[in-house]
Scaffold this motif. Structure first.
Motif, PDB file in Angstrom:
ATOM      1  N   PRO A  17       1.708  73.249  58.099  1.00  0.00           N
ATOM      2  CA  PRO A  17       2.440  74.252  58.876  1.00  0.00           C
ATOM      3  C   PRO A  17       2.573  75.581  58.147  1.00  0.00           C
ATOM      4  N   LEU A  18       2.710  76.605  58.954  1.00  0.00           N
ATOM      5  CA  LEU A  18       2.928  77.958  58.468  1.00  0.00           C
ATOM      6  C   LEU A  18       4.438  78.115  58.343  1.00  0.00           C
ATOM      7  N   ARG A  19       4.911  78.572  57.200  1.00  0.00           N
ATOM      8  CA  ARG A  19       6.358  78.703  57.011  1.00  0.00           C
ATOM      9  C   ARG A  19       6.730  80.183  56.952  1.00  0.00           C
ATOM     10  N   LEU A  20       7.669  80.557  57.812  1.00  0.00           N
ATOM     11  CA  LEU A  20       8.122  81.952  57.862  1.00  0.00           C
ATOM     12  C   LEU A  20       9.622  82.011  57.573  1.00  0.00           C
ATOM     13  N   ARG A  21      10.014  82.991  56.743  1.00  0.00           N
ATOM     14  CA  ARG A  21      11.455  83.230  56.586  1.00  0.00           C
ATOM     15  C   ARG A  21      12.038  83.755  57.884  1.00  0.00           C
ATOM     16  N   ASP A  22      11.200  84.571  58.550  1.00  0.00           N
ATOM     17  CA  ASP A  22      11.666  85.187  59.783  1.00  0.00           C
ATOM     18  C   ASP A  22      10.475  85.858  60.465  1.00  0.00           C
ATOM     19  N   MET A  23      10.636  86.127  61.748  1.00  0.00           N
ATOM     20  CA  MET A  23       9.686  86.964  62.465  1.00  0.00           C
ATOM     21  C   MET A  23      10.456  87.735  63.520  1.00  0.00           C
ATOM     22  N   GLY A  24       9.872  88.819  63.989  1.00  0.00           N
ATOM     23  CA  GLY A  24      10.542  89.645  64.989  1.00  0.00           C
ATOM     24  C   GLY A  24       9.767  90.923  65.194  1.00  0.00           C
ATOM     25  N   ALA A  25      10.390  91.893  65.826  1.00  0.00           N
ATOM     26  CA  ALA A  25       9.702  93.146  66.127  1.00  0.00           C
ATOM     27  C   ALA A  25      10.720  94.257  66.327  1.00  0.00           C
ATOM     28  N   PHE A  26      10.254  95.479  66.239  1.00  0.00           N
ATOM     29  CA  PHE A  26      11.125  96.637  66.485  1.00  0.00           C
ATOM     30  C   PHE A  26      10.240  97.836  66.784  1.00  0.00           C
ATOM     31  N   HIS A  27      10.853  98.885  67.267  1.00  0.00           N
ATOM     32  CA  HIS A  27      10.176 100.173  67.442  1.00  0.00           C
ATOM     33  C   HIS A  27      10.795 101.171  66.462  1.00  0.00           C
ATOM     34  N   VAL A  28       9.958 102.046  65.912  1.00  0.00           N
ATOM     35  CA  VAL A  28      10.463 103.104  65.019  1.00  0.00           C
ATOM     36  C   VAL A  28       9.949 104.453  65.509  1.00  0.00           C
ATOM     37  N   GLY A  29      10.651 105.500  65.073  1.00  0.00           N
ATOM     38  CA  GLY A  29      10.181 106.867  65.278  1.00  0.00           C
ATOM     39  C   GLY A  29      10.229 107.327  66.714  1.00  0.00           C
ATOM     40  N   GLY A  30       9.465 108.354  66.991  1.00  0.00           N
ATOM     41  CA  GLY A  30       9.432 108.941  68.327  1.00  0.00           C
ATOM     42  C   GLY A  30      10.507 109.991  68.513  1.00  0.00           C
ATOM     43  N   ARG A  31      10.566 110.510  69.719  1.00  0.00           N
ATOM     44  CA  ARG A  31      11.506 111.589  70.011  1.00  0.00           C
ATOM     45  C   ARG A  31      11.916 111.504  71.470  1.00  0.00           C
ATOM     46  N   GLU A  32      13.058 112.123  71.774  1.00  0.00           N
ATOM     47  CA  GLU A  32      13.510 112.168  73.158  1.00  0.00           C
ATOM     48  C   GLU A  32      13.041 113.461  73.787  1.00  0.00           C
ATOM     49  N   ILE A  33      12.545 113.375  75.003  1.00  0.00           N
ATOM     50  CA  ILE A  33      12.162 114.576  75.737  1.00  0.00           C
ATOM     51  C   ILE A  33      12.855 114.556  77.097  1.00  0.00           C
ATOM     52  N   GLU A  34      12.864 115.734  77.732  1.00  0.00           N
ATOM     53  CA  GLU A  34      13.469 115.838  79.063  1.00  0.00           C
ATOM     54  C   GLU A  34      12.465 116.519  79.981  1.00  0.00           C
ATOM     55  N   LEU A  35      12.282 115.959  81.152  1.00  0.00           N
ATOM     56  CA  LEU A  35      11.406 116.573  82.161  1.00  0.00           C
ATOM     57  C   LEU A  35      12.256 116.964  83.366  1.00  0.00           C
ATOM     58  N   ARG A  36      11.977 118.140  83.914  1.00  0.00           N
ATOM     59  CA  ARG A  36      12.676 118.628  85.113  1.00  0.00           C
ATOM     60  C   ARG A  36      11.674 119.260  86.066  1.00  0.00           C
ATOM     61  N   GLY A  37      12.025 119.312  87.343  1.00  0.00           N
ATOM     62  CA  GLY A  37      11.201 120.028  88.317  1.00  0.00           C
ATOM     63  C   GLY A  37      10.035 119.225  88.869  1.00  0.00           C
ATOM     64  N   LEU A  38      10.019 117.919  88.605  1.00  0.00           N
ATOM     65  CA  LEU A  38       8.928 117.084  89.122  1.00  0.00           C
ATOM     66  C   LEU A  38       9.326 116.483  90.468  1.00  0.00           C
ATOM     67  N   PRO A  39       8.359 116.290  91.365  1.00  0.00           N
ATOM     68  CA  PRO A  39       8.695 115.708  92.667  1.00  0.00           C
ATOM     69  C   PRO A  39       8.968 114.206  92.549  1.00  0.00           C
ATOM     70  N   PRO A  40       9.940 113.685  93.276  1.00  0.00           N
ATOM     71  CA  PRO A  40      10.164 112.230  93.274  1.00  0.00           C
ATOM     72  C   PRO A  40       9.082 111.509  94.063  1.00  0.00           C
ATOM     73  N   ARG A  41       8.913 110.205  93.778  1.00  0.00           N
ATOM     74  CA  ARG A  41       7.986 109.373  94.549  1.00  0.00           C
ATOM     75  C   ARG A  41       8.779 108.228  95.174  1.00  0.00           C
ATOM     76  N   GLU A  42       8.364 107.811  96.347  1.00  0.00           N
ATOM     77  CA  GLU A  42       8.974 106.650  97.015  1.00  0.00           C
ATOM     78  C   GLU A  42       8.033 105.475  96.778  1.00  0.00           C
ATOM     79  N   LEU A  43       8.476 104.445  96.089  1.00  0.00           N
ATOM     80  CA  LEU A  43       7.563 103.368  95.697  1.00  0.00           C
ATOM     81  C   LEU A  43       8.149 101.995  95.977  1.00  0.00           C
ATOM     82  N   LEU A  44       7.256 101.082  96.302  1.00  0.00           N
ATOM     83  CA  LEU A  44       7.634  99.674  96.413  1.00  0.00           C
ATOM     84  C   LEU A  44       7.321  99.053  95.056  1.00  0.00           C
ATOM     85  N   MET A  45       8.357  98.729  94.292  1.00  0.00           N
ATOM     86  CA  MET A  45       8.134  98.302  92.911  1.00  0.00           C
ATOM     87  C   MET A  45       7.782  96.825  92.818  1.00  0.00           C
TER      88      MET A  45
END
Lengths: 323, 323
Positions: A17-45
């Motif tokens: 067997p493979l022995r792990l102390r732990d495993m998992g995942a995360f996201h790092v970095g990036g930035r927040e942006i804001e968008l305005r003035g775009l047309p909405p869409r009507e969608l069946l999700m």
């Protein structure tokens, strides 16, 4: 089909067997942006769901990076390995080979290393940003023909046609070529700065680490090592797609192993790149160039970590890192 | 930052190293397509590299699905669990919580289940197809405001503005909301058939399995169970986004647990969906509806597997599956 799709590495001392102390995942970095003035869409999700008015105006997080960790047990007394994949690929490149043998992730965890499997910014579980509002250009997706040729599985075919002639000595599992094509994903060519920023954010989170990088990521590995020699203990660059122009006011001083495969001479691009890589190695003491064919190991494609002798090459890398 | 980004599950009997018989990944399903008549692009693929003429004409593999497997040691005497994420998400949804606690993948592997973590067709490491040549429409990316409201973390804010008022009793780790936003990725609304085909291809590969699905994937879980009762032993649907219209010439006969959270009454969409889900459970004997607030567990958001009591809910699911 059994419930054990891949065989374990059955070599002595590495089975069980493979022995792990732990495993998992995360996201790092990036930035927040804001968008305005775009047309909405009507969608069946969702089928049978209710139509939803999707308003694209608001805040988004973009250019974050996903990393998945597998921590060996017992805890090693050496830095973790960060795996950085090549262009058009994701972290999946390190997990298995196209013909279903264990990949380098598996190998290095079994050899007792802590491993971080990354999806570069824009790729895989990192996600991508809106086009053209955030990233102006459409992504590029390689054709199977292009992959076959540029990854040096066989000689170039006629324009737009896949060659059916693999190199006579190829170590690539050509019968499983389609499995390689299936793991290729779209990439952008205008996101280098964001990709590098994601990798640097990961290094800040993990602390000092070893970078094992392939192809496109060779550039990011060398750049990261030059920018943060305090955080990059060593670089293993498998066939870097390029050598970046590094600021020359301080030397490149991170121990680096560059590994190159075979069958470059008949390729329209690789001979020139190989010359640049040689020049880089000659100019910098900590950089060692290992040309596999010149060391008596013939037939490796661009996909060294997937070729039939992938674990022999992993052994070489392990020994170099341990030394 | 330490090298142990997530603490292990420290509850009695579940600490210590994680033991795996094996782990790895593969892609299943999809199809080959050919594109012709497209203009080539001249691109610089890597900084300092050589400009490359990228010819988009040729063959592609599209609509394949990526799955990553973690096989418990010792081998369990029960079918594996397949984790199917919701819309705008990837397999990362099951790996960890936004505030860094262990996710359901970790929990179920530790409880001795073989687990397959999937990225739906189009998402994450599965990759996506060219737009508009293969998929005619652009993908949708949710804003942070939309996520906050539709995942019932807080009441709707003013149009295009994020509400700063989480529900008073919320179990969602609101301080880590940005980490949830970072893991959201673009999705398409026209790919349902391809997504379902990918999941069915996985079931054929794994053999009989349990499907644990969330939100959008609730539809795929129920559809897969109805189409292949020989391959789906049970379904756990966390807040399915819809109930599909199933062919009525044969009954739905797969044991199914539907789990629903709290704070639906102030939402513009969920009360109607809840009524449909109730109707589905009432009409089909093997379907059990577990409304958490009606069972005395208050405050759960749409992200049950990320809420502060996520492992309590995992316990309930584990007990139901084991029973």
């Amino acid at each position: 089909m059994s419930r054990k799709p891949a065989a374990g590495d059955a070599r002595p001392g590495r089975a069980g067997p493979l022995r792990l102390r732990d495993m998992g995942a995360f996201h790092v970095g990036g930035r927040e942006i804001e968008l305005r003035g775009l047309p909405p869409r009507e969608l069946l999700m969702a089928e049978g769901g209710q139509p939803v008015r999707v308003d694209p105006n608001g805040h988004y997080r973009v250019e974050q990076m996903y990393a998945q960790y597998f921590l060996a047990d017992p805890a090693p007394d050496r830095p973790p390995i960060l795996f950085w994949h090549g262009g058009g690929m994701t972290g999946a490149a390190w997990e298995t080979t196209p013909d279903g043998r264990p990949g380098w992730l598996h190998y290095f965890v079994r050899r007792g290393w802590d491993c971080y499997l990354c999806d570069a910014v824009e790729r895989g579980r990192s996600g991508f940003a809106r086009v053209p509002e955030v990233w102006p250009e459409a992504p590029v997706i390689q054709t199977a023909e292009d992959i076959y040729e540029r990854f040096r599985i066989g000689q170039p075919g006629e324009a737009g046609q896949r060659s059916s002639q693999p190199y006579a000595n190829t170590r690539f599992p050509v019968e499983a070529f389609d499995s390689l094509v299936r793991q290729m994903v779209p990439r952008w060519t205008s996101t280098d700065a964001a990709v590098l920023a994601g990798y640097l954010a990961l290094l800040e989170k993990t602390g000092p680490a070893i970078v094992v990088c392939h192809s496109q990521a060779g550039v990011f590995g060398l750049r990261a090592a030059h920018a943060r020699p305090d955080l990059v203990r060593a670089v293993v660059a498998l066939e870097p797609a390029s050598i970046p122009v590094l600021e020359s006011h301080r030397p490149y001083r991170v121990p680096t192993l560059v590994v190159m495969g075979d069958n470059m001479d008949t390729d329209p691009r690789w001979p020139r790149m190989r010359a640049r890589i040689r020049g880089f190695a000659d100019a910098h003491d900590p950089v060692r160039l290992l040309s596999l064919p010149e060391s008596g190991i013939a037939g490796n494609s661009h996909m060294l970590m997937m070729d039939r002798n992938s674990l022999e090459i992993a052994d070489i890398v392990h020994e170099w890192l341990a030394g």
